[in-house]
Design a protein around this motif. Structure first.
Motif, PDB file in Angstrom:
ATOM      1  N   SER A  52       2.476 -27.535  54.030  1.00  0.00           N
ATOM      2  CA  SER A  52       2.832 -27.643  55.456  1.00  0.00           C
ATOM      3  C   SER A  52       3.653 -26.426  55.881  1.00  0.00           C
ATOM      4  O   SER A  52       4.240 -25.732  55.044  1.00  0.00           O
ATOM      5  CB  SER A  52       3.648 -28.907  55.697  1.00  0.00           C
ATOM      6  OG  SER A  52       4.944 -28.735  55.150  1.00  0.00           O
ATOM      7  N   PRO A  53       3.742 -26.184  57.184  1.00  0.00           N
ATOM      8  CA  PRO A  53       4.553 -25.069  57.674  1.00  0.00           C
ATOM      9  C   PRO A  53       6.012 -25.207  57.251  1.00  0.00           C
ATOM     10  O   PRO A  53       6.672 -24.200  56.949  1.00  0.00           O
ATOM     11  CB  PRO A  53       4.412 -25.160  59.195  1.00  0.00           C
ATOM     12  CG  PRO A  53       3.129 -25.866  59.416  1.00  0.00           C
ATOM     13  CD  PRO A  53       2.993 -26.824  58.285  1.00  0.00           C
ATOM     14  N   GLN A  54       6.538 -26.431  57.209  1.00  0.00           N
ATOM     15  CA  GLN A  54       7.929 -26.622  56.810  1.00  0.00           C
ATOM     16  C   GLN A  54       8.166 -26.063  55.410  1.00  0.00           C
ATOM     17  O   GLN A  54       9.154 -25.351  55.173  1.00  0.00           O
ATOM     18  CB  GLN A  54       8.298 -28.128  56.824  1.00  0.00           C
ATOM     19  CG  GLN A  54       8.376 -28.731  58.214  1.00  0.00           C
ATOM     20  CD  GLN A  54       7.024 -29.267  58.702  1.00  0.00           C
ATOM     21  OE1 GLN A  54       5.971 -28.899  58.195  1.00  0.00           O
ATOM     22  NE2 GLN A  54       7.069 -30.104  59.718  1.00  0.00           N
ATOM     23  N   GLU A  55       7.295 -26.405  54.489  1.00  0.00           N
ATOM     24  CA  GLU A  55       7.473 -25.956  53.100  1.00  0.00           C
ATOM     25  C   GLU A  55       7.292 -24.442  52.948  1.00  0.00           C
ATOM     26  O   GLU A  55       8.037 -23.802  52.224  1.00  0.00           O
ATOM     27  CB  GLU A  55       6.498 -26.712  52.181  1.00  0.00           C
ATOM     28  CG  GLU A  55       7.002 -28.121  51.915  1.00  0.00           C
ATOM     29  CD  GLU A  55       5.877 -29.125  51.814  1.00  0.00           C
ATOM     30  OE1 GLU A  55       5.021 -29.144  52.714  1.00  0.00           O
ATOM     31  OE2 GLU A  55       5.881 -29.896  50.846  1.00  0.00           O
ATOM     32  N   LEU A  56       6.343 -23.909  53.673  1.00  0.00           N
ATOM     33  CA  LEU A  56       6.111 -22.460  53.554  1.00  0.00           C
ATOM     34  C   LEU A  56       7.234 -21.674  54.236  1.00  0.00           C
ATOM     35  O   LEU A  56       7.669 -20.622  53.736  1.00  0.00           O
ATOM     36  CB  LEU A  56       4.751 -22.091  54.153  1.00  0.00           C
ATOM     37  CG  LEU A  56       4.195 -20.700  53.855  1.00  0.00           C
ATOM     38  CD1 LEU A  56       4.257 -20.369  52.367  1.00  0.00           C
ATOM     39  CD2 LEU A  56       2.770 -20.579  54.331  1.00  0.00           C
ATOM     40  N   ALA A  57       7.739 -22.197  55.331  1.00  0.00           N
ATOM     41  CA  ALA A  57       8.827 -21.497  56.033  1.00  0.00           C
ATOM     42  C   ALA A  57      10.098 -21.455  55.188  1.00  0.00           C
ATOM     43  O   ALA A  57      10.899 -20.522  55.296  1.00  0.00           O
ATOM     44  CB  ALA A  57       9.109 -22.188  57.369  1.00  0.00           C
ATOM     45  N   GLN A  58      10.275 -22.462  54.342  1.00  0.00           N
ATOM     46  CA  GLN A  58      11.486 -22.525  53.518  1.00  0.00           C
ATOM     47  C   GLN A  58      11.324 -21.842  52.163  1.00  0.00           C
ATOM     48  O   GLN A  58      12.294 -21.679  51.423  1.00  0.00           O
ATOM     49  CB  GLN A  58      11.883 -23.988  53.290  1.00  0.00           C
ATOM     50  CG  GLN A  58      12.445 -24.646  54.543  1.00  0.00           C
ATOM     51  CD  GLN A  58      12.592 -26.153  54.389  1.00  0.00           C
ATOM     52  OE1 GLN A  58      12.404 -26.690  53.291  1.00  0.00           O
ATOM     53  NE2 GLN A  58      12.900 -26.822  55.477  1.00  0.00           N
ATOM     54  N   ALA A  59      10.115 -21.458  51.832  1.00  0.00           N
ATOM     55  CA  ALA A  59       9.862 -20.856  50.506  1.00  0.00           C
ATOM     56  C   ALA A  59      10.520 -19.492  50.408  1.00  0.00           C
ATOM     57  O   ALA A  59      10.675 -18.788  51.398  1.00  0.00           O
ATOM     58  CB  ALA A  59       8.354 -20.723  50.289  1.00  0.00           C
ATOM     59  N   ARG A  60      10.906 -19.129  49.206  1.00  0.00           N
ATOM     60  CA  ARG A  60      11.447 -17.782  48.978  1.00  0.00           C
ATOM     61  C   ARG A  60      10.317 -16.772  49.077  1.00  0.00           C
ATOM     62  O   ARG A  60       9.201 -17.032  48.611  1.00  0.00           O
ATOM     63  CB  ARG A  60      12.053 -17.699  47.581  1.00  0.00           C
ATOM     64  CG  ARG A  60      13.354 -18.455  47.421  1.00  0.00           C
ATOM     65  CD  ARG A  60      13.761 -18.401  45.956  1.00  0.00           C
ATOM     66  NE  ARG A  60      14.822 -19.354  45.684  1.00  0.00           N
ATOM     67  CZ  ARG A  60      16.107 -19.101  45.830  1.00  0.00           C
ATOM     68  NH1 ARG A  60      16.498 -17.921  46.227  1.00  0.00           N
ATOM     69  NH2 ARG A  60      17.009 -20.017  45.573  1.00  0.00           N
ATOM     70  N   GLU A  61      10.664 -15.632  49.638  1.00  0.00           N
ATOM     71  CA  GLU A  61       9.660 -14.582  49.810  1.00  0.00           C
ATOM     72  C   GLU A  61       9.005 -14.204  48.470  1.00  0.00           C
ATOM     73  O   GLU A  61       7.797 -14.018  48.373  1.00  0.00           O
ATOM     74  CB  GLU A  61      10.347 -13.364  50.423  1.00  0.00           C
ATOM     75  CG  GLU A  61       9.442 -12.558  51.315  1.00  0.00           C
ATOM     76  CD  GLU A  61      10.186 -11.385  51.924  1.00  0.00           C
ATOM     77  OE1 GLU A  61      11.072 -11.630  52.752  1.00  0.00           O
ATOM     78  OE2 GLU A  61       9.883 -10.244  51.556  1.00  0.00           O
TER      79      GLU A  61
END
Ligand code: SF4
Length: 259
Positions: free
Chosen positions: A91-100
């Motif tokens: 989901s966008p939530q998980e990807l937005a919070q992922a480390r680069e």
């Protein structure tokens, strides 16, 4: 509100069917009128390519992620990392919070340096901030997202939401250029005649399969360097073929970034 990256005319041409848009120059459309209706659907059923993001159960976010990864990149390479990426970050939530660095680890083999990581994070963050973590089922709202241009917005509308819209990438522009014998702009946003032609051949139903077929045909039969004219099933409608390769056409073979 549409993105400032795409002009109002670009969007109107790309989003309005010929019937809605009123009278248009029909010369190009007429040149392709001999191609049997449903041709690209039938061709896709027998020759289309399988990719995991094309399965019907894939979420709109999974489709959007695939389209971002496909820019200037061969689909076979994307197929090697897309499943793991959407499994880890569904989901966008998980990807937005992922480390680069974690995203980089999965997509660095695709090239383009950090561009793709930044694009994935930016679009995910915007989806969380403005759309409650959902991919909007609206062309205008998709176009308002960062890193989403006309091609990507149309692809998501068709492949994720089943809308009846055309999809035009650089390979499709090359195909139309050859079929009609017209020089065309390579820029997906500015090649208005290609969008008009794409509208003109869009069937009443089956837009998803039609567009998959059109993209695959343009990318695998009417290729940049070695178009398979001898075995091409629509060579009898093709000006390029009839004129023995006289025309200089768009030589790009990748999907490109339309933002
Ligand atoms: S005949 Fe050749 S140039 Fe024309 S559409 Fe077919 S593959 Fe492309």
């Amino acid at each position: 509100m549409a993105s400032s990256r795409s002009s109002r005319r670009d969007i109107e041409t790309a989003t309005n069917s010929p019937g809605q848009a009123g009278a248009r120059d029909s010369a190009s459309r007429n040149q392709l009128s001999g191609i049997p209706e449903g041709f690209f659907i039938q061709w896709f059923k027998s020759h289309g390519r399988y990719f995991p993001w094309r399965e019907r159960h894939v979420t709109p976010f999974g489709v959007l992620v695939a389209e971002i990864l496909l820019r200037q990149t061969k689909a076979e390479m994307v197929a090697s990392c897309w499943p793991e990426l959407v499994k880890r970050y569904p989901s966008p939530q998980e990807l937005a919070q992922a480390r680069e660095g974690e995203i980089w680890e999965l997509v660095h083999n695709l090239g383009l340096g950090r561009q793709r990581v930044l694009a994935l994070r930016a679009v995910s963050s915007e989806l969380v901030r403005r759309f409650k973590g959902q991919v909007p089922a609206s062309l205008e709202e998709l176009l308002s997202l960062p890193h989403v241009g006309l091609y990507t917005a149309h692809a998501v509308c068709v492949f994720a939401f089943g809308m009846r819209l055309p999809v035009v990438d650089s390979n499709v522009i090359r195909l139309f250029s050859r079929l009609t014998g017209q020089q065309m702009k390579k820029d997906i946003r500015r090649c208005l005649v290609a969008w008009e032609i794409a509208w003109s051949i869009l069937p009443a139903t089956g837009a998803r399969e039609h567009n998959f077929g059109l993209l695959d045909f343009a990318g695998t039969v009417c290729t940049s360097l070695y178009p398979a004219c001898i075995s091409c099933p629509i060579s009898c409608y093709c000006v390029y073929h009839a004129c023995s390769n006289k025309f200089i056409t768009n030589s790009s073979s990748s999907r490109g970034d339309d933002t």
